[in-house]
Design an enzyme around this catalytic site. Structure first.
Site, PDB file in Angstrom:
ATOM      1  N   GLU A 177      33.539 -24.849  71.559  1.00 30.92           N
ATOM      2  CA  GLU A 177      34.203 -23.532  71.513  1.00 30.92           C
ATOM      3  C   GLU A 177      33.245 -22.435  71.052  1.00 30.92           C
ATOM      4  O   GLU A 177      33.159 -22.124  69.862  1.00 30.92           O
ATOM      5  CB  GLU A 177      35.422 -23.572  70.582  1.00 30.92           C
ATOM      6  CG  GLU A 177      36.168 -22.242  70.528  1.00 30.92           C
ATOM      7  CD  GLU A 177      37.373 -22.258  69.602  1.00 30.92           C
ATOM      8  OE1 GLU A 177      38.044 -21.211  69.503  1.00 30.92           O
ATOM      9  OE2 GLU A 177      37.649 -23.305  68.973  1.00 30.92           O
ATOM     10  N   LYS A 219      35.855 -24.590  75.536  1.00 30.97           N
ATOM     11  CA  LYS A 219      36.917 -23.672  75.102  1.00 30.97           C
ATOM     12  C   LYS A 219      36.300 -22.293  74.869  1.00 30.97           C
ATOM     13  O   LYS A 219      35.926 -21.947  73.742  1.00 30.97           O
ATOM     14  CB  LYS A 219      37.608 -24.191  73.829  1.00 30.97           C
ATOM     15  CG  LYS A 219      38.744 -23.280  73.354  1.00 30.97           C
ATOM     16  CD  LYS A 219      39.516 -23.891  72.204  1.00 30.97           C
ATOM     17  CE  LYS A 219      40.601 -22.908  71.721  1.00 30.97           C
ATOM     18  NZ  LYS A 219      41.481 -23.493  70.677  1.00 30.97           N
TER      19      LYS A 219
END
Length: 335
Positions: A177, A219
């Site tokens: 992420e 992500k």
């Protein structure tokens, strides 16, 4: 590392147009959100709220996996059933946030690097033994007049890659992420530039560390103008800019991309995802990994009252179903 098992879990997390419920808020963040709603902050209330989310009837029709916080992974239903067992029984996959938060990057004012690599191998082994099958680590990139620096991007990309390699060693699918924040008044084009630089650095580090692309998920943020920008792009402009960036940077071997909502409203996060699915075929599954954009309506409906549990669960299910519809390209904003 069992490459086959990692790839199978990664595929399962993005299968059938489902997404992830991010309920990995730290105790501090959870406290802040409870205070905003006038809810008492205590371990018992946090457990009750997380039970509400996990046991929402039919959640598995739209959600494949849940990202938990350390406290939640060790909690149980009021009847004593561990939350991990409830998640698996419902047909969903339990995951765990493993980073220890973004801290100031020495020598680079305004930038941060995420900490938590020390002792991570042992923590991942313990989480896997507890039933977690995937993990999450967030790197934070700020946009400013002179930001981000090359060093800021490099530090976070390296940490994400080392975390990813350690996850796969432990048998956990890493969710990578790198979040370019919406804070500021920057343009959509500036966000696209920084997001592309960040993703290029991240995938270079993932390759250097030997991370199996087929056994991970990305992500990222969507490419949007800063929250304070007077010119916010249309749904189509955001979708086009985001997909252009991803096509340039993300190898087709990655099974799926699960967007963070990044401060967008629940409705806007769904609408942006929907717009992307109306722009032609994609090389990877494109889905959601939303926290507040899924939870906020449920939290407001619950308001700390046991009598409101059913209404709160319905609010959660409405957002989850709406986001699965967005993954099919048929989300209706009023739905």
């Amino acid at each position: 590392m069992n490459a086959h098992a990692l790839a199978a879990t990664a595929q399962a997390l993005v299968a059938d147009h489902k997404g992830l419920l991010a309920m990995d808020e730290s105790s501090g963040t959870c406290r802040k959100r409870f205070v905003e709603q006038g809810i008492e902050d205590s371990e018992a209330m946090r457990r009750a709220y997380r039970e509400l989310l996990i046991t929402a009837p039919g959640l598995a029709e739209s959600v494949s996996g849940l990202i938990l916080f350390d406290e939640t992974l060790h909690q149980a239903h009021a009847d004593g059933t561990p939350f991990v067992a409830l998640i698996e029984r419902a047909g969903m996959i339990p995951g765990i946030k493993v980073d220890l938060g973004a801290k100031p990057l020495a020598g680079h004012p305004g930038e941060t690097v995420t900490e938590g690599l020390d002792g991570l191998r042992e923590r991942l082994q313990a989480y896997a033994a507890k039933g977690a099958r995937f993990a999450k680590w967030r790197g934070v990139i700020n946009i400013g007049e002179q930001l981000p620096s090359r060093a800021g991007i490099a530090a976070n990309a390296h940490a994400l890659a080392r975390y990813g390699a350690l996850c796969q060693e432990a048998g956990l699918v890493p969710i990578i992420e790198p979040e370019v924040l919406m804070d500021g008044a920057h343009s959509l084009a500036r966000c696209a530039e920084v997001t592309e630089r960040t993703l290029q650095a991240v995938f270079a580090e993932l390759a250097a560390q030997g991370v199996l692309l087929e056994g991970m998920l990305l992500k990222p943020n969507m490419v949007t103008a800063g929250a304070a920008s007077p010119s916010q792009g249309s749904l189509e402009a955001v979708a086009s800019a985001t997909l252009a960036c991803l096509r340039r940077c993300v190898p087709a071997a990655v099974p799926g991309i699960a967007f963070l909502s990044g401060g967008q409203s629940p409705e806007l996060a769904s609408a942006h995802l929907n717009a992307m699915h109306q722009q032609g075929p994609l090389p990877w599954a494109l889905t959601f990994s939303y926290g507040r954009a899924l939870q906020q309506p449920a939290l407001a409906a619950w308001n700390g009252q046991a009598a409101n549990v059913a209404a709160a669960q319905q609010a959660l299910l409405k957002r989850a179903r709406g986001n699965r519809a967005a993954c099919l390209g048929n989300y209706q904003q009023a739905a």
